[in-house]
Design a protein around this motif. Structure first.
Motif, short mmCIF file in Angstrom:
data_model
loop_
_atom_site.label_atom_id
_atom_site.label_comp_id
_atom_site.label_asym_id
_atom_site.label_seq_id
_atom_site.Cartn_x
_atom_site.Cartn_y
_atom_site.Cartn_z
N ARG A 158 2.86 -1.52 6.48
CA ARG A 158 1.72 -0.83 6.15
C ARG A 158 0.78 -0.58 7.62
NH1 ARG A 158 -0.45 -4.49 0.98
NH2 ARG A 158 0.18 -2.75 -0.45
N GLN A 159 1.05 -1.94 8.71
CA GLN A 159 0.43 -1.56 9.93
C GLN A 159 1.21 -0.83 10.78
OE1 GLN A 159 0.48 -5.71 11.27
NE2 GLN A 159 -1.56 -6.13 10.31
N ASN A 160 2.58 -0.66 10.70
CA ASN A 160 3.23 0.50 11.49
C ASN A 160 3.41 2.00 10.86
OD1 ASN A 160 5.33 0.26 9.83
ND2 ASN A 160 6.21 -1.34 10.93
N GLY A 161 2.86 1.96 9.64
CA GLY A 161 2.99 3.26 9.10
C GLY A 161 4.20 3.61 8.23
N SER A 162 5.31 2.85 8.10
CA SER A 162 6.47 3.08 7.44
C SER A 162 5.96 2.94 6.16
CB SER A 162 7.54 2.21 8.15
OG SER A 162 7.17 0.79 7.77
N PHE A 163 5.32 2.04 5.76
CA PHE A 163 4.96 2.08 4.11
C PHE A 163 3.68 3.01 4.08
CE2 PHE A 163 3.41 0.34 0.03
CZ PHE A 163 4.47 0.09 -0.46
N THR A 164 3.86 4.21 3.53
CA THR A 164 2.84 5.16 3.57
C THR A 164 2.00 5.14 2.27
OG1 THR A 164 4.48 7.11 2.53
CG2 THR A 164 4.26 6.42 4.87
N GLU A 165 1.05 6.21 2.18
CA GLU A 165 0.12 6.31 0.88
C GLU A 165 1.08 6.75 -0.41
OE1 GLU A 165 -2.94 8.97 1.88
OE2 GLU A 165 -3.96 7.69 3.21
N VAL A 166 2.24 7.47 0.11
CA VAL A 166 2.81 7.91 -0.97
C VAL A 166 3.73 6.74 -1.65
CG1 VAL A 166 4.91 9.35 -1.73
CG2 VAL A 166 3.28 10.31 -0.05
N HIS A 167 4.23 5.79 -0.83
CA HIS A 167 4.84 4.43 -1.44
C HIS A 167 3.60 3.82 -2.24
CE1 HIS A 167 7.44 5.11 1.99
NE2 HIS A 167 8.11 4.88 1.25
N GLU A 168 2.50 3.97 -1.77
CA GLU A 168 1.35 2.88 -2.55
C GLU A 168 1.13 3.47 -3.70
OE1 GLU A 168 0.07 0.31 -1.40
OE2 GLU A 168 -0.02 0.24 0.70
N ALA A 169 1.06 4.90 -3.86
CA ALA A 169 0.73 5.59 -5.35
C ALA A 169 2.03 5.61 -6.25
CB ALA A 169 0.35 7.07 -4.89
N PHE A 170 3.27 5.60 -5.46
CA PHE A 170 4.48 5.51 -6.39
C PHE A 170 4.34 3.94 -6.85
CE2 PHE A 170 8.84 4.26 -7.42
CZ PHE A 170 9.29 5.08 -8.18
N TRP A 171 4.07 2.99 -6.21
CA TRP A 171 4.13 1.56 -6.73
C TRP A 171 3.09 1.29 -7.64
CZ3 TRP A 171 2.81 -3.23 -3.03
CH2 TRP A 171 3.33 -4.35 -3.83
N ALA A 172 1.87 1.81 -7.52
CA ALA A 172 0.89 1.93 -8.53
C ALA A 172 1.34 2.47 -9.74
CB ALA A 172 -0.63 2.38 -7.91
N ALA A 173 1.91 3.71 -9.78
CA ALA A 173 2.26 4.50 -10.90
C ALA A 173 3.29 3.63 -11.61
CB ALA A 173 2.54 5.72 -10.65
N ALA A 174 4.30 3.05 -10.81
CA ALA A 174 5.20 2.30 -11.50
C ALA A 174 4.89 0.87 -12.21
CB ALA A 174 6.23 1.84 -10.25
N ARG A 175 3.85 0.46 -11.50
CA ARG A 175 3.31 -0.90 -12.16
C ARG A 175 2.39 -0.46 -13.45
NH1 ARG A 175 0.62 -4.33 -7.59
NH2 ARG A 175 -0.03 -2.22 -6.70
N ALA A 176 1.99 0.69 -13.72
CA ALA A 176 1.00 1.08 -14.64
C ALA A 176 2.18 1.43 -15.78
CB ALA A 176 0.13 2.24 -13.98
N ALA A 177 3.13 2.24 -15.36
CA ALA A 177 4.15 2.76 -16.53
C ALA A 177 4.97 1.54 -16.87
CB ALA A 177 4.99 3.94 -15.88
N HIS A 178 5.28 0.67 -16.17
CA HIS A 178 6.02 -0.48 -16.19
C HIS A 178 5.38 -1.71 -16.43
CE1 HIS A 178 9.41 2.70 -16.16
NE2 HIS A 178 8.75 2.75 -14.79
N SER A 179 5.97 -2.90 -16.31
CA SER A 179 5.37 -4.12 -16.02
C SER A 179 5.26 -3.96 -14.38
CB SER A 179 5.74 -5.43 -16.44
OG SER A 179 7.41 -5.38 -15.97
N ASP A 180 4.30 -5.26 -13.82
CA ASP A 180 4.25 -5.43 -12.54
C ASP A 180 5.66 -5.72 -11.89
OD1 ASP A 180 1.64 -4.99 -12.37
OD2 ASP A 180 1.16 -7.26 -12.41
#
Length: 279
Positions: A158-180
């Motif tokens: 997250r600090q070096n920018g390789s984990f972007t906002e798109v990754h964060e959005a996909f992760w949140a959507a994936a946990r909402a659609a499936h389990s954590d």
């Protein structure tokens, strides 16, 4: 890390503070550039102009490459880290318990498997510092997805920018659609795609999957391949064995002669160049 700015009295000496060697080198280059504009007492021309005029008197640099780094063989601990000069660097998890060949340079550290570079880190300077790459731990996190959220590699990404906002959005959507756990595994499978596909294509694939409401790694892979195929040819990049090897001049050493009076006096010496541009 500090560097003195100019030949000033010790009582009023200014220092340039930097968090990394790259930042320190950049500040030193700025100081050198400023000194090139100075005119010494009793002279009519600047320091930079004088160096350019005298550059032809210097002995030519050797044509053959010479590696200035040192080779070490540290052992990978159970945290998938190696310790080099009291600093800790991550390596791919498959090397846990093995000794790896390391090339330690003034500004970077390279880890090899035979002749292939499997890890590359900027060199750390403070004792006890560590640097973790998220990609090195993906196989472990795939088996233990619960450790992903609080992991130090994720913080670094997250600090070096390789984990972007798109990754964060996909992760949140994936946990909402499936389990954590299932959602985190889907994210890790997407992160594994970065090893063989361009980062921009994978990010476009994640965005397309979110828009379609199909939050799976398979959909991301299909959309990423489509985005990569549609990209201009010169923008298509793919991780290969050759691309992970150090090139003929891997450390960025500058060997060019001054091109004019405005060139810094350090041009033509064997030192890391702050940036590399191509026309």
């Amino acid at each position: 890390m500090k560097a003195a700015e100019g030949p000033q009295p010790a009582s009023s000496e200014k220092v340039a503070e930097a968090a990394t060697l790259e930042e320190l080198n950049a500040k030193i280059a700025e100081i050198d550039a400023g000194e090139d504009e100075q005119i010494p007492a009793g002279r009519l021309t600047t320091v930079g102009f004088n160096f350019y005029a005298e550059a032809d008197q210097l002995a030519p640099l050797p044509l053959e490459e010479f590696e200035c780094g040192i080779t070490l063989t540290p052992k990978v601990d159970r945290s998938s880290r190696i310790t080099v000069r009291q600093c800790h660097y991550s390596v791919p998890a498959r090397f846990i318990g093995q000794n790896v060949r390391v090339l330690l340079r003034t500004n970077e550290l390279l880890v090899f498997e035979r002749w292939e570079v499997v890890a590359r880190h900027p060199r750390l300077a403070r004792r006890g510092d560590f640097r973790d790459e998220l990609d090195h731990y993906l196989e472990i996190l795939l088996a233990k997805p619960g450790a992903m959220a609080g992991s130090t590699p994720l913080v670094t990404a997250r600090q070096n920018g390789s984990f972007t906002e798109v990754h964060e959005a996909f992760w949140a959507a994936a946990r909402a659609a499936h389990s954590d756990a299932a959602g985190t595994r889907a994210l890790i499978e997407v992160l594994l795609l970065h090893r063989r596909m361009p980062a921009s294509a994978v990010e476009q694939g994640m965005a397309a999957a979110i828009r379609a409401g199909a939050i799976t790694a398979d959909v991301v892979a299909v959309e990423a391949r489509r985005a990569a195929a549609a990209a201009p040819h010169h923008l298509r990049t793919r991780t290969t064995r050759a691309s992970r090897r150090p090139g003929p001049n891997p450390a960025g050493w500058s060997r060019s002669r001054p091109a004019g009076p405005s060139c810094p006096r350090t041009t033509g010496r064997c030192r890391p160049s702050p940036t590399t541009t191509s026309s």
